[in-house]
Design an enzyme around this catalytic site. Structure first.
Site, PDB file in Angstrom:
ATOM      1  N   LYS A  12      12.463  -5.204  -2.063  1.00 24.16           N
ATOM      2  CA  LYS A  12      12.244  -3.721  -1.809  1.00 24.16           C
ATOM      3  C   LYS A  12      10.880  -3.009  -1.193  1.00 24.16           C
ATOM      4  CE  LYS A  12      10.902  -0.724  -5.398  1.00 24.16           C
ATOM      5  NZ  LYS A  12       9.864   0.104  -5.108  1.00 24.16           N
ATOM      6  N   ASN A  13       9.766  -3.733  -1.499  1.00 24.95           N
ATOM      7  CA  ASN A  13       8.548  -3.038  -1.221  1.00 24.95           C
ATOM      8  C   ASN A  13       7.966  -3.567   0.280  1.00 24.95           C
ATOM      9  OD1 ASN A  13       8.199  -1.734  -3.453  1.00 24.95           O
ATOM     10  ND2 ASN A  13       6.523  -3.208  -4.362  1.00 24.95           N
ATOM     11  N   ARG A  41       8.027   7.646  -3.955  1.00 30.50           N
ATOM     12  CA  ARG A  41       6.648   7.934  -3.678  1.00 30.50           C
ATOM     13  C   ARG A  41       6.435   7.096  -2.142  1.00 30.50           C
ATOM     14  NH1 ARG A  41       2.976   9.466  -6.707  1.00 30.50           N
ATOM     15  NH2 ARG A  41       1.436   8.269  -5.453  1.00 30.50           N
ATOM     16  N   CYS A 100       2.919   9.992 -11.371  1.00 29.39           N
ATOM     17  CA  CYS A 100       4.117   9.641 -11.987  1.00 29.39           C
ATOM     18  C   CYS A 100       3.968   8.838 -13.224  1.00 29.39           C
ATOM     19  CB  CYS A 100       4.817   8.529 -10.973  1.00 29.39           C
ATOM     20  SG  CYS A 100       3.989   7.068 -10.836  1.00 29.39           S
ATOM     21  N   ARG A 108      -2.011   8.335  -9.140  1.00 30.54           N
ATOM     22  CA  ARG A 108      -1.580   7.743  -7.685  1.00 30.54           C
ATOM     23  C   ARG A 108      -2.199   8.456  -6.660  1.00 30.54           C
ATOM     24  NH1 ARG A 108       4.043   4.503  -8.407  1.00 30.54           N
ATOM     25  NH2 ARG A 108       2.942   3.114  -6.568  1.00 30.54           N
ATOM     26  N   PRO A 109      -3.386   8.737  -6.506  1.00 35.13           N
ATOM     27  CA  PRO A 109      -3.719   9.490  -5.111  1.00 35.13           C
ATOM     28  C   PRO A 109      -3.454   8.780  -3.857  1.00 35.13           C
ATOM     29  CG  PRO A 109      -5.545   8.565  -6.293  1.00 35.13           C
ATOM     30  CD  PRO A 109      -4.338   8.199  -7.191  1.00 35.13           C
ATOM     31  N   ILE A 110      -3.689   9.625  -2.850  1.00 37.19           N
ATOM     32  CA  ILE A 110      -3.378   8.895  -1.457  1.00 37.19           C
ATOM     33  C   ILE A 110      -4.532   9.175  -0.645  1.00 37.19           C
ATOM     34  CG2 ILE A 110      -0.799   8.991  -1.517  1.00 37.19           C
ATOM     35  CD1 ILE A 110      -1.071  11.416   0.605  1.00 37.19           C
ATOM     36  N   ASP A 111      -5.776   9.286  -1.231  1.00 33.82           N
ATOM     37  CA  ASP A 111      -7.114   9.608  -0.581  1.00 33.82           C
ATOM     38  C   ASP A 111      -7.208   8.563   0.222  1.00 33.82           C
ATOM     39  OD1 ASP A 111      -7.345   8.343  -3.184  1.00 33.82           O
ATOM     40  OD2 ASP A 111      -9.359   7.925  -2.522  1.00 33.82           O
ATOM     41  N   GLN A 112      -6.928   7.351   0.143  1.00 33.35           N
ATOM     42  CA  GLN A 112      -7.450   6.346   0.978  1.00 33.35           C
ATOM     43  C   GLN A 112      -6.536   6.172   2.282  1.00 33.35           C
ATOM     44  OE1 GLN A 112     -10.099   4.133   0.211  1.00 33.35           O
ATOM     45  NE2 GLN A 112     -10.437   5.920  -1.518  1.00 33.35           N
ATOM     46  N   ASP A 127       3.507  -5.549 -10.890  1.00 36.71           N
ATOM     47  CA  ASP A 127       4.838  -5.348 -10.842  1.00 36.71           C
ATOM     48  C   ASP A 127       5.446  -6.351 -12.031  1.00 36.71           C
ATOM     49  OD1 ASP A 127       4.729  -2.817  -9.579  1.00 36.71           O
ATOM     50  OD2 ASP A 127       5.638  -3.646  -7.933  1.00 36.71           O
ATOM     51  N   ILE A 161      -4.585  -2.488 -12.579  1.00 29.40           N
ATOM     52  CA  ILE A 161      -4.290  -1.593 -11.246  1.00 29.40           C
ATOM     53  C   ILE A 161      -3.972  -0.121 -11.563  1.00 29.40           C
ATOM     54  CG2 ILE A 161      -2.783  -1.681  -9.275  1.00 29.40           C
ATOM     55  CD1 ILE A 161      -4.271  -4.243  -9.528  1.00 29.40           C
ATOM     56  N   ARG A 215      16.722   1.800  -8.492  1.00 30.06           N
ATOM     57  CA  ARG A 215      15.821   2.042  -7.338  1.00 30.06           C
ATOM     58  C   ARG A 215      15.320   0.458  -6.955  1.00 30.06           C
ATOM     59  NH1 ARG A 215      10.673   4.342  -8.971  1.00 30.06           N
ATOM     60  NH2 ARG A 215      10.398   3.563  -6.655  1.00 30.06           N
TER      61      ARG A 215
HETATM   62  C1  UD1 Z   1       2.742  -0.641  -4.229  1.00 32.71           C
HETATM   63  C2  UD1 Z   1       4.046  -0.982  -4.516  1.00 32.71           C
HETATM   64  C3  UD1 Z   1       4.210  -1.008  -6.241  1.00 32.71           C
HETATM   65  C4  UD1 Z   1       3.212  -1.606  -6.998  1.00 32.71           C
HETATM   66  C5  UD1 Z   1       1.799  -1.371  -6.476  1.00 32.71           C
HETATM   67  C6  UD1 Z   1       0.503  -2.326  -6.753  1.00 32.71           C
HETATM   68  C7  UD1 Z   1       5.115  -0.203  -2.772  1.00 32.71           C
HETATM   69  C8  UD1 Z   1       6.375   0.842  -2.332  1.00 32.71           C
HETATM   70  N1  UD1 Z   1       4.853  -0.035  -4.083  1.00 32.71           N
HETATM   71  O1  UD1 Z   1       2.346   0.772  -4.730  1.00 32.71           O
HETATM   72  O2  UD1 Z   1       5.451  -1.393  -6.585  1.00 32.71           O
HETATM   73  O3  UD1 Z   1       3.084  -1.537  -8.391  1.00 32.71           O
HETATM   74  O4  UD1 Z   1       1.613  -1.455  -4.623  1.00 32.71           O
HETATM   75  O5  UD1 Z   1       0.709  -3.411  -6.167  1.00 32.71           O
HETATM   76  O6  UD1 Z   1       4.898  -1.218  -2.301  1.00 32.71           O
HETATM   77  N2  UD1 Z   1      -5.219   4.236  -5.128  1.00 32.71           N
HETATM   78  C9  UD1 Z   1      -6.017   5.215  -4.885  1.00 32.71           C
HETATM   79  N3  UD1 Z   1      -6.118   6.008  -3.671  1.00 32.71           N
HETATM   80  C10 UD1 Z   1      -5.183   5.542  -2.604  1.00 32.71           C
HETATM   81  C11 UD1 Z   1      -4.288   4.716  -3.032  1.00 32.71           C
HETATM   82  C12 UD1 Z   1      -4.247   3.812  -4.158  1.00 32.71           C
HETATM   83  O7  UD1 Z   1      -6.813   5.524  -5.654  1.00 32.71           O
HETATM   84  O8  UD1 Z   1      -5.129   6.309  -1.681  1.00 32.71           O
HETATM   85  C13 UD1 Z   1      -5.005   3.454  -6.301  1.00 32.71           C
HETATM   86  C14 UD1 Z   1      -3.822   3.808  -7.178  1.00 32.71           C
HETATM   87  O9  UD1 Z   1      -3.699   4.930  -7.855  1.00 32.71           O
HETATM   88  C15 UD1 Z   1      -3.663   2.391  -7.980  1.00 32.71           C
HETATM   89  C16 UD1 Z   1      -4.382   1.507  -7.129  1.00 32.71           C
HETATM   90  O10 UD1 Z   1      -5.183   2.137  -5.952  1.00 32.71           O
HETATM   91  O11 UD1 Z   1      -4.644   2.642  -9.207  1.00 32.71           O
HETATM   92  C17 UD1 Z   1      -3.325   0.553  -6.310  1.00 32.71           C
HETATM   93  O12 UD1 Z   1      -2.487   1.410  -5.713  1.00 32.71           O
HETATM   94  P1  UD1 Z   1      -1.614   0.959  -4.558  1.00 32.71           P
HETATM   95  O13 UD1 Z   1      -1.869  -0.379  -4.105  1.00 32.71           O
HETATM   96  O14 UD1 Z   1      -1.770   2.144  -3.545  1.00 32.71           O
HETATM   97  O15 UD1 Z   1      -0.056   1.100  -4.988  1.00 32.71           O
HETATM   98  P2  UD1 Z   1       1.279   1.563  -4.129  1.00 32.71           P
HETATM   99  O16 UD1 Z   1       0.805   1.244  -2.824  1.00 32.71           O
HETATM  100  O17 UD1 Z   1       1.647   2.959  -4.324  1.00 32.71           O
END
Ligand code: UD1
Length: 435
Positions: A22-23, A92, A116, A121-125, A306, A328, A398
């Protein structure tokens, strides 16, 4: 709505085949937006998240259909550069359209994903990396509106190796002018699979599988002449290995590269299971009691977050005390309370859970809170005495294609039924009908 009912206590025996990951499939489907023309993909898992992604691409003007065993996506024209709230709130990963849309259309509007069940789960990066490439963002009405008149390569240092963040930036950088380097990039096999797919379109990327990705931008990308096959799902494979382990069974899981499963395989060996690694398969046998183990989730190649919930279910029935640390996500122990309702002894404070193994679990009605938590509850149900009912199984749909059918194929007594059915004899009848 439907639920899953399980009559536990049967050792599983046989072979289970894994689907595509899936990922990996979701970012690859979204990456088709980068190259005008028709793309062909195979081993795309039939999941609710796949349907959501295809419907999102369809709304953008990129229709898809299955023909000759391949999924075809026509990305010739993009008519609409937006991922609306009703899609993003369900999935997401929709946020991954930002990079490709900005790179191809110079514009993107994406509903900001909220928190969630497993954390904020922010997207700042994602945004920081895209800004470094020349994008500008504005937030209004819950939407991120991005514009990118011209993308230019940059040095990007991620604060943490975010998986979808790395993928989003990568997908923008492949069409930026000049060189981009993503430092502290995610090394997950699903990122590597996306890199491989992008290369078939003509992208120039080096360093996949390491923490520095170097991207030499190109002016255009073109769909490959051959279909691309998505990598097998290591989390699905790991989940079925746990199913064999928790029931004391003997199951061969095929369709996934064992090299991607090393951390899970190592943990299952520590738990007292015998694992035999084949070329594209792993066999698990267990005929001695499960032993307690310590586990700590980490970015790849460490133990996947996961897999944490599924391993916790095993720990519930292992001899001794296991310590499980989640590094994580900040709130990923929602399954612990439900496992406790089945008789497990789990305490958690902050990111650490302590699991004292018990000899047996008892079936109960339990509520799934997220995808992998749901899988953990199914595993516990497979090893419990009596009937287990897992509610809210839309989470499972999902990420697991035909979970019930695959488990039944190796001897589980399990069925999907309406959640309106609560009478014991009716539930048993549903299990008999499915057998
Ligand atoms: C992806 C996977 C999810 C898996 C996760 C960790 C997909 C679709 N989903 O989720 O199944 O559990 O990787 O292996 O591939 N973070 C920030 N800022 C950001 C981005 C992330 O603070 O901009 C933090 C997150 O809150 C979390 C950590 O970084 O604590 C890792 O998250 P991330 O690797 O981004 O997970 P996803 O890509 O959302």
């Amino acid at each position: 709505m439907e639920k899953i009912v399980i009559d536990g206590g049967r050792p599983l025996r046989g072979t289970i085949h894994c689907d595509g990951a899936k990922n990996a499939a979701l970012p690859i489907l979204i990456a088709t937006l980068l190259a005008p023309g028709e793309h062909r993909l195979t081993n795309v898992p039939e999941l609710a998240d796949t349907s959501s992604t295809l419907s999102l691409l369809g709304r953008m003007g990129c229709p898809s259909l299955v023909h000759d065993d391949a999924l075809r996506v026509d990305a010739t024209r993009i008519a609409f550069c937006e991922a609306p709230y009703d899609v993003v709130r369900k999935m997401r990963a929709s946020v991954l359209v930002l990079g490709p849309l900005l790179a191809r259309c110079g514009e993107a509007k994406v509903s900001l994903p909220g928190g969630c069940a497993i954390g904020t789960r922010p997207i700042d990066q994602h945004l920081k990396g895209l800004e470094a490439l020349g994008c500008r963002f504005e937030l209004s009405g819950g939407y991120i509106h991005g514009i990118a008149p011209a993308l230019k390569g940059a040095e990007i240092h991620l604060d943490m190796p975010t998986v979808t963040g790395t993928e989003n930036i990568l997908m923008a950088a492949v069409l930026a002018s000049g060189t981009t380097r993503i430092h502290n990039a995610a090394r997950e096999p699903e990122v590597t699979d996306l890199v491989r797919f992008l290369r078939t379109l003509g992208a120039k990327i080096e360093g996949d599988g390491t923490s520095t990705l170097t991207i030499e931008g190109v002016s255009r990308l073109t769909p490959a002449s051959r279909p691309y096959s998505v990598v097998g799902d290591r989390i699905e494979a790991g989940t079925y290995l746990c199913a064999a382990a928790i029931t004391g069974g003997d199951v061969e899981v095929t369709g996934c590269d064992p090299a991607l499963l090393e951390s899970t395989v190592a943990k299952l060996r520590e738990a007292g299971c015998t694992l035999t690694v084949g070329e594209q398969s792993v066999r698990l046998q267990r005929d001695t009691p499960l032993q307690a183990f310590n586990a700590r989730t980490e970015p790849y190649p460490g133990l996947a977050t996961d897999m944490q919930a599924q391993l916790m279910s095993l720990a519930c029935l292992a001899r001794g005390t296991s310590r499980i640390e989640e590094t994580i996500f900040e709130n990923r122990f929602m399954h612990a309370a439900e496992l406790t309702r089945m008789g497990a002894d789990v305490q958690h404070t902050g990111r650490i859970a302590t699991v004292v193994g018990v000899p047996t679990l008892q079936g109960a009605a339990v509520m799934a809170s997220d995808l992998r938590a749901s899988a953990a509850l199914v595993l516990a149900g497979l090893a419990s005495e009596g009937l287990t009912e897992v509610l809210r199984i839309y989470h499972l749909d999902r990420g697991y294609h035909d979970l019930v059918g695959k488990l039944r194929g190796v001897g589980a007594r399990i069925a999907r039924t309406s959640d309106a059915i609560t009478d014991r004899s009716e539930l048993s009848a549903a299990l008999d009908a499915a057998a």
